[in-house]
Design a protein around this motif. Sequence first.
Motif, PDB file in Angstrom:
ATOM      1  N   GLY A 140       0.861  -1.174   0.000  1.00  0.00           N
ATOM      2  CA  GLY A 140       0.000   0.000   0.000  1.00  0.00           C
ATOM      3  C   GLY A 140       0.902   1.230   0.000  1.00  0.00           C
ATOM      4  O   GLY A 140       2.113   1.118   0.211  1.00  0.00           O
ATOM      5  N   LYS A 142       1.903   5.344   1.090  1.00  0.00           N
ATOM      6  CA  LYS A 142       1.784   6.460   2.034  1.00  0.00           C
ATOM      7  C   LYS A 142       2.033   7.732   1.226  1.00  0.00           C
ATOM      8  O   LYS A 142       3.181   8.134   1.006  1.00  0.00           O
ATOM      9  N   GLY A 291      -0.027  -4.212   2.031  1.00  0.00           N
ATOM     10  CA  GLY A 291      -1.302  -3.995   1.362  1.00  0.00           C
ATOM     11  C   GLY A 291      -2.468  -3.979   2.350  1.00  0.00           C
ATOM     12  O   GLY A 291      -2.391  -4.533   3.456  1.00  0.00           O
ATOM     13  N   GLU A 292      -3.554  -3.350   1.933  1.00  0.00           N
ATOM     14  CA  GLU A 292      -4.670  -3.020   2.829  1.00  0.00           C
ATOM     15  C   GLU A 292      -5.239  -4.214   3.597  1.00  0.00           C
ATOM     16  O   GLU A 292      -5.490  -4.129   4.804  1.00  0.00           O
ATOM     17  N   PHE A 295      -3.755  -5.124   6.879  1.00  0.00           N
ATOM     18  CA  PHE A 295      -4.169  -4.278   8.015  1.00  0.00           C
ATOM     19  C   PHE A 295      -5.534  -4.726   8.523  1.00  0.00           C
ATOM     20  O   PHE A 295      -5.736  -4.922   9.721  1.00  0.00           O
ATOM     21  N   THR A 296      -6.477  -4.898   7.580  1.00  0.00           N
ATOM     22  CA  THR A 296      -7.826  -5.333   7.937  1.00  0.00           C
ATOM     23  C   THR A 296      -7.789  -6.626   8.745  1.00  0.00           C
ATOM     24  O   THR A 296      -8.551  -6.806   9.693  1.00  0.00           O
TER      25      THR A 296
END
Lengths: 436, 220
Positions: A140, A142, A291-292, A295-296
């Motif tokens: 991902g 920043k 990648g997202e 985190f999820t």
Amino acid sequence: MSTKHFNRRNFLKVSGGTLGAAAAGFSLYTPSASAAKARVVVVGGGMGGATAARYLKKADPSIDVTLVEANATYMTCFMSNFVVVGERELDYLAHGYDGLKAEGINVVIDRVVGIDDNAVKTAGGKTLAFDRCIVSPGVGFKFVEGHNEEVANTSVTHAWKAGKQTQLFHDQLTSMKDGGTVIIGAPRNPFRCPPGPYERTSLVAGYLKKNKPKSKVIVLDPKDKFSKFGLFTEGWRIHYGYGTEDSLITWVKGAEGGAIEAVDPDSNTVSAEIEEFSADVINIIPDQKAGEIAFTAGLVDDSGWCPVDLLTFESTMRKNIHILGDASKAKGMPKSGYAASSQAKVCAAGIVAQLNGHAPGSPAYVNTCYSVISFEPKDGISVAAIYKLREDGSKIQKMSGGLTPSGDKRNAAHRAREVDYALSWYENITSNTFAD
Amino acid sequence: MQLKTFAVTALSAAIMVGCATTQQPAEPTATKVVAKKAAPKAKPKVISGASGAMLASTCEGCHGTDGISQGPATPSIAGMSEDYLIEAMEEFSDGDTKSTVMGRVAKGYTDEEIVAMSKYYAGIEYGSAEQSADAATLAKGESLHNKYCEKCHHDGGADATDDSGILAGQWNPYLHYTLQDFINGDRAVGRKMKKKLDQLLANEGHAGLDAVVSYYGSQK
């Protein structure tokens, strides 16, 4: 979530005992036909995920392997710089999943929205149950102030995931006037493909030299050094006048204010730490994180990346979930597509062993990474290394390897070959991953 | 030949005793380092003894799945004889064969590991690249093969048991590079082969080399 800790030491102890048998027969696993089918769900069909899916099935066809990927076509990030400068068309990077399907892997084109302890949930409403899950989520971004995915899709590209932005960056270059300025923003460590921004710089300079020789490329970099530093800067001197007044390349390092703080896409202006820069084409490769979905799913620590056991790539935060590719903290190895593929093979072998009631065998890792400095004349360089796991599991230890020779040992014939080897490498690593 | 057999036997014996043990990292330049530095830093202990299949998987990203290359500058390595593969790796490692990445890579494996991965690839099936050439070139290449090469490269270069590597169905660019290396002295070459190659080049020129490459490249 489970709090039970994976005990590597015991695994290793057992693993030593199984190796004699493995060496004699050269096949680690004898899958038991009577056992209930184990289910592995792989989230993410890039280099790590696709390779893992394929090698799981290859090692034990009785395992039910499902690969979930949001896009029907994957575009490799490596070699995408060739597309940026028009050496290849965008299609060159595209790989589908028919080859994996033909090998018995279930491929689901859908976006994963959550990972429970024993099932993956998709945006399309599917629940895919698993005994083991592999997450290969990629990176991902920043973004700096003024930059985001929407801006990147329309003006200030990052093009650090290949696709439309790669094409847009190419189109911007070709429509730029001679005498124009291209800015490339490089990210902070760690990030996907450490030599990538500098190969990009080299090839953009090569494109300008041939097509728009009054133009220049400025690299804004928060770092004071980068991957293959000596090789790239030597190549820039040889091909692009680096270090002279007429240099096609200006590299502004961190100590000189190279860190980008903001971008204004409307005025094509980049605010770096000390100065503002205007350009005709701006490409900013943002700082990165896992990648997202990582985190999820609660797989990321304070560093923004996923801590793993280096023998099996199982998360140290959640049991039965393994993390591959750039998102994982594979201490000792770079974040490259080739490294992801190698780690995926180690991970797959470990999972197959465990699902068949064995301890994982001894791992072996490799990385090979090519960069092209110039196409005319052909000047390719590489870094290659062989690795083993430290006995205490703390790091993937480099056993041998190194860089293409430079300086007095620079060999022009070998440099030309390395470009051909890079192209050959691409055919093999992609067909090895996607079975295409 | 005798030497080669001896080496293989010795290595085979070594793998039986050595494969399950933890070893120090292979460090070919270790003696030099020790000579220069009084107290070399202890190297971290690593896990060795990976299986042939695991070791072989480290080759596949560049040499193709199951050792069958899809890339034109890279050789297929499946189905070669074990002796050939071991010797090739040793020559890369020693620098007798000059290379770009292979020398750097080959040094990372122990003798036992090289035997294990060589056994693995020797045991799986070779596959040819899809290449063709015009009939006249092929006929010329075949006659040159018969005249200069056939004694060692049996069966049109398709026989692995002659320990000379499989040439039939290798990619043409790879064959070209390798021949060039032999000619330039960048790759270890037996006296007999060097003589034949010099003769072929003197009598037939580069067109002769091209014909031989096209011939091998189009064989199955």
